[in-house]
Design an enzyme around this catalytic site. Structure first.
Site, mmCIF file in Angstrom:
data_model
loop_
_atom_site.group_PDB
_atom_site.id
_atom_site.type_symbol
_atom_site.label_atom_id
_atom_site.label_comp_id
_atom_site.label_asym_id
_atom_site.label_seq_id
_atom_site.Cartn_x
_atom_site.Cartn_y
_atom_site.Cartn_z
ATOM 1 N N ASP A 62 4.276 -9.256 3.688
ATOM 2 C CA ASP A 62 3.717 -8.137 2.924
ATOM 3 C C ASP A 62 4.001 -8.250 1.423
ATOM 4 O OD1 ASP A 62 3.255 -7.043 5.549
ATOM 5 O OD2 ASP A 62 5.300 -6.281 5.520
ATOM 6 N N GLU A 271 -4.776 -0.853 7.451
ATOM 7 C CA GLU A 271 -3.503 -0.764 6.746
ATOM 8 C C GLU A 271 -3.540 -1.662 5.505
ATOM 9 O OE1 GLU A 271 -0.445 -2.166 9.384
ATOM 10 O OE2 GLU A 271 -1.238 -4.196 9.463
#
Length: 368
Positions: A62, A271
């Site tokens: 991420d 997301e």
């Protein structure tokens, strides 16, 4: 940030099957042999990774990248082997701290600055320190992070430091009105800052319909011909620690100007939202989750609405996909992750590759 028990047919398995078929053929001609060799070479080239992992001493995912003080700083998740079985809620993503990374230039040596924030130093935190982002304003660096509170509900917190490498000190409570996961902060040319956030399934966004957390809501988002659940956004106050106004929905439209449907899994938001600006256009990019794509939509305002445009990156190795997009020395780069080092979707490694645009500003699709 989430995972699934689904698996995909790997390229090497397919290649091995084709090789077996070829071995069963008798007496190939020289031309056939040359063609097969050329094809094998092309396949090898096609399967070469776009990028090698930026760091291998720890598992990272991420990646939120920024240029601060003339250097590239990356704010990733820090994956660990927690020994928790996989499930669609993402319980096995049990991260406990953040390491901040930096490098002087793309391709340069990566420095691991060590632990910048530990879950034990966040007074209100319970478990699962997921994908963060960072921002700079007023001489202060801000680290935004999602973590479940002691009632097991994801909230978003903020921590501050005078250095982009940390360490960061967390505020005593989460940002009022915040929920779900994957905060991403964009500061516009007029100095206004906005946070984009939200994630389905284990990210709990589907439990916040109506603006209030419902613990009895389904584990997954609605399906069928109903509008998809979208990311959320809010303007930040001047001190970057609170929401300045109501939380709004980040509406994504199709080519006909209608909201994307929940059943449109190849285009709807799941997301990992990120906003960047190019030639006065706002680009909202995100992961489609269970279809493993990074896609984007464009709009004329930081609040949208945004119109779907296409795929930025096709599926990587592993289930999750999460990114950031950053201009560095007249080029644009996409930071992302896959599972090259471990082969396990909860033990990932961050990477970077150049992102190119067409003359009309559209983003060329990247094939890992």
């Amino acid at each position: 940030m989430l995972t699934s028990l689904k698996t995909k047919l790997a390229g090497p398995v397919l290649a091995a099957s084709l090789a077996l078929v070829g071995a069963c053929q008798s007496n190939p001609t020289k031309q056939e042999t040359a063609t097969e060799a050329s094809t094998a070479q092309a396949d090898t080239t096609a399967k070469k990774p776009l990028s090698e992992p930026l760091i291998s001493n720890i598992y990272t995912a991420d990646p939120s990248a920024h240029v601060f003080e003339g250097k590239i700083y990356i704010y990733p998740s820090h994956d660990i082997e927690a020994g928790i079985p996989e499930n669609d809620k993402g319980d096995h993503f049990a991260m406990r701290d953040y390491h901040i990374l930096s490098l002087d230039s793309i391709g340069g040596k990566v420095t691991d600055h060590g632990v910048a924030l530990d879950i034990k130093n966040i007074p209100w935190a319970g478990r699962q320190l997921w994908a963060p982002d960072a921002a700079f304003k007023n001489g202060t660096y801000y680290l935004y992070f999602p973590v479940k509170d002691k009632q097991d509900v994801f909230r978003i917190g903020v921590a501050t430091s005078k250095s982009p490498a940390g360490p960061f000190k967390a505020e005593p409570a989460p940002i009022a009105g915040s929920f779900s996961i994957d905060p991403a902060v964009f500061t516009d040319t007029d100095g206004s800052s906005y946070m984009y956030f939200g994630g389905l399934w284990g990210g709990q966004l589907q439990r916040w319909q109506g603006g209030k957390y419902n613990p009895n809501a389904p584990e997954k988002e609605p399906n069928g011909n109903v509008p998809a659940l979208n990311a959320r956004m809010a303007k930040l106050t001047a001190d970057m620690k609170k929401f300045d106004g109501p939380v709004k929905e980040v509406v994504i439209l199709d080519e006909a100007g209608k909201p994307l449907l929940a059943s449109d899994n190849n285009r709807r938001f799941f997301e990992g939202g990120w906003l960047h600006k190019y030639n006065s256009k706002y680009y909202f990019s995100y992961s489609t989750g269970d279809t493993h794509l990074l896609v984007y939509a464009t709009g004329d305002s930081p609040a949208g609405p945004f119109t779907y445009q296409g795929v930025i990156m096709k599926p990587v190795q592993g289930w999750t996909t999460h990114h950031s997009i950053v201009p560095i020395k007249d080029k644009w780069y996409i930071f992302y992750h896959d599972t090259q080092l471990s082969g396990k979707t909860w033990l990932r490694n961050i990477k970077v590759t150049e992102m190119k645009r067409r003359a009309d500003g559209g983003i060329e699709t990247i094939v890992p």
